[in-house]
Design a protein around this motif. Structure first.
Motif, short mmCIF file in Angstrom:
data_model
loop_
_atom_site.label_atom_id
_atom_site.label_comp_id
_atom_site.label_asym_id
_atom_site.label_seq_id
_atom_site.Cartn_x
_atom_site.Cartn_y
_atom_site.Cartn_z
N LEU A 146 0.30 -1.47 0.30
CA LEU A 146 0.14 0.12 0.08
C LEU A 146 0.56 1.13 0.14
N THR A 147 1.83 1.24 0.42
CA THR A 147 2.78 2.74 0.53
C THR A 147 4.63 2.49 -0.43
N GLY A 148 4.88 1.44 -0.46
CA GLY A 148 6.00 1.18 -1.57
C GLY A 148 7.20 0.80 -0.81
N PHE A 149 6.73 1.30 0.77
CA PHE A 149 7.79 1.25 1.83
C PHE A 149 8.35 -0.48 1.90
N HIS A 150 9.40 -0.67 2.16
CA HIS A 150 10.13 -2.31 1.78
C HIS A 150 11.98 -1.80 2.47
N THR A 151 11.98 -2.45 3.51
CA THR A 151 13.47 -2.92 3.65
C THR A 151 13.86 -3.84 4.67
N ARG B 259 12.72 10.12 8.03
CA ARG B 259 13.79 10.93 7.52
C ARG B 259 14.35 10.04 6.54
N GLU B 260 14.53 8.78 6.11
CA GLU B 260 15.20 7.91 5.93
C GLU B 260 14.53 7.19 4.36
N TYR B 261 13.42 7.41 4.23
CA TYR B 261 12.28 6.76 2.77
C TYR B 261 11.01 8.87 2.74
N ALA B 262 10.64 8.31 0.44
CA ALA B 262 10.18 8.93 0.18
C ALA B 262 8.78 8.75 0.30
N PRO B 263 7.88 9.02 0.66
CA PRO B 263 6.40 7.82 0.85
C PRO B 263 6.27 8.58 -1.08
#
Length: 486
Positions: free
Chosen positions: A31-36, A67-71
């Motif tokens: 839903l956001t593309g955030f992955h680590t 601060r390390e991820y641009a949504p």
């Protein structure tokens, strides 16, 4: 991403859900593309996504990850501190206050501490389960998702190529596993959905065994089951390699025969030595006879000397008999050794015959499962009930070997996880649909002896299924020769 969000909102509306919370990292990614993969959840803190019908779209990140991820455009990042309590407070501050607006969450990803924290905020017991809603949204892939999965499958094909080069008699399972993982990592894999399995012989007869120090043996089946990852999307495939009979078993039998042959040569040498002794004694007897004639020619002048010579002849004769007895004993020993060599040879023939029969069984099973997977690919068309595909595969596996054990899983969806919804089961309610991606893995296991598993990934298109793998399903002809024919 915008199109995906609109599709999820449409599913929410169809289920009467106003606000959706996700905590599973794979759902947050969806839903956001955030992955680590840099840190586990327990180390960096939990992530969450909030999506509501009124247009709210927020990604909750533990500081300082915000601060390390641009949504993506339109998604707001909310930073929090204080662990599960802090996340619960941040979420409750953005949830609707009207109790008539239903809130749903992927409840299987809500741990007890977070659930208790939400309850203290007065929201935990109001959550509806959204697992199936999210699973069905993720079941149909976008063109971008399919492209990422194709890349992950190409990495698997490279891993299988490395496996084909590494699988050999005497190689350890862990050694082959390391070479597969190295090949995929060097080619760009960002991890895997599960530990690469290299399981051989009896180990392969247990579906979830893991690679160990066992050395690959001649006449055995070697299952290689592997996964690669690209941008969080994971592939899943398997092949079974066959090692023809020979090698260790044949060498052992040959060693017995060579040992018996060596003993035979040793005994023959003893017999020749005894024969040489016999010849020497015979020469002595002839010399004694000549002396006797000479004494007679002198008119038997020395009767006492004749008696002495006769005594020597008798002694020589007794020695000759003794040597002959040794030669006969050596001959008997030679016959005994020859009999042992023949017995060893017969045993070796019997063992080789058994190994060939066992290997023929592996070949027949391997070909049967290969043909079944090819047939399944032709049956996979949009609109086909998944339970019908399941029933077809199970029936054919039973026909191949009624006594063998079938795995609990015969196929499943693939995407952000190597194994996700839908499962190919007899009670699955889903129909095959365009842009599904499935892994189909027919397998049979004979406990304590071997297992054969062959798994391909398929993309369901408008006209049917397309195999995504390019590595051959079956490298062996009916005689067991490696010719890469399918």
């Amino acid at each position: 991403m915008r199109k995906r969000i609109q599709q999820v909102k449409a599913a929410m509306a169809a289920h009467g859900i106003h606000t959706l919370l996700t905590f599973d990292p794979k759902n947050v990614n969806y839903l956001t593309g955030f992955h680590t993969t840099a840190r586990p959840i327990w180390q960096i803190g939990r992530t969450a996504c909030l999506l509501s019908a009124d247009g709210t779209w927020r990604l909750f990140l533990p500081a300082p990850w915000d601060r390390e991820y641009a949504p993506p455009s339109g998604c707001e990042t909310v930073s929090y501190t204080g662990g599960d309590e802090g996340l619960a407070r941040a979420l409750c501050g953005h949830l609707p206050t009207d109790s008539r607006k239903r809130t749903a969450a992927d409840l299987d990803a809500v741990p007890a501490p977070l659930y208790r924290a939400l309850n203290r905020c007065g929201r935990g017991d109001q959550l509806t389960d959204a697992r199936l809603l999210l699973a069905r949204c993720r079941m149909i892939k976008s063109p971008a998702e399919i492209e990422l999965l194709k890349q992950a499958v190409r990495l698997i094909d490279l891993g299988l190529t490395a496996a084909g080069e590494a699988v050999a008699v005497g190689a350890a399972e862990q050694e082959v596993q390391a070479r597969i993982d190295a090949a995929m990592t060097l080619a760009g894999s960002q991890g895997c959905g599960f530990t690469t399995k290299v399981i051989s012989g009896p180990n392969g007869s247990y579906p979830h065994h893991v690679a160990g120090p066992r050395e690959l043996a001649a006449g055995s089946a070697v299952i290689v089951d592997l996964s690669a990852s690209v941008s969080g999307y994971e592939s899943d495939s398997a092949r079974t390699f066959l090692l023809p009979p020979g090698g260790g078993g044949a060498e052992e039998g040959g060693g017995e025969i060579r040992a018996a042959y060596g003993r035979r040569r040793e005994m023959n040498g003893e017999a020749r030595a005894a024969y040489a002794g016999r010849q020497e004694v015979n020469g002595g007897a002839r010399a004694a006879c000549t002396g006797r004639q000479e004494i007679n020619g002198e008119a038997r002048a020395a009767y006492a000397g004749r008696q002495e010579i006769n005594g020597g002849a008798r002694a020589a004769y007794a020695g000759r008999q003794e040597v002959n007895g040794g030669a006969r004993a050596a001959y008997a020993g030679r016959q005994e050794i020859n009999g042992g060599a023949w017995a060893a040879y017969a045993g070796r023939q019997e063992i080789n015959g058994g190994a060939r029969a066992a290997y023929h069984e592996l070949l027949e099973m391997h070909h049967g499962i290969t043909e079944l997977l090819l047939s399944a690919g032709k049956c996979m068309k949009p609109g086909t009930p998944i339970r019908e595909l399941h029933d077809f595969l199970r029936a054919e596996l039973t026909r191949l070997n009624p006594a063998a054990v079938q795995a609990g899983t015969i196929g499943h969806g693939v995407g952000l996880r190597a194994h996700e919804y839908p499962d190919l089961t007899g009670d699955c309610p889903e129909l095959l649909a365009e842009n599904m991606v499935l892994a189909v893995e027919p397998a049979l296991y004979v406990p304590g002896r071997y297992g054969i598993r062959i798994e391909n990934m398929f993309h369901i298109g408008p006209e049917g299924a397309t195999a995504m793998n390019r590595y051959p399903l079956n490298r062996y002809d009916r005689k067991g020769d490696d010719d890469g024919n399918l």
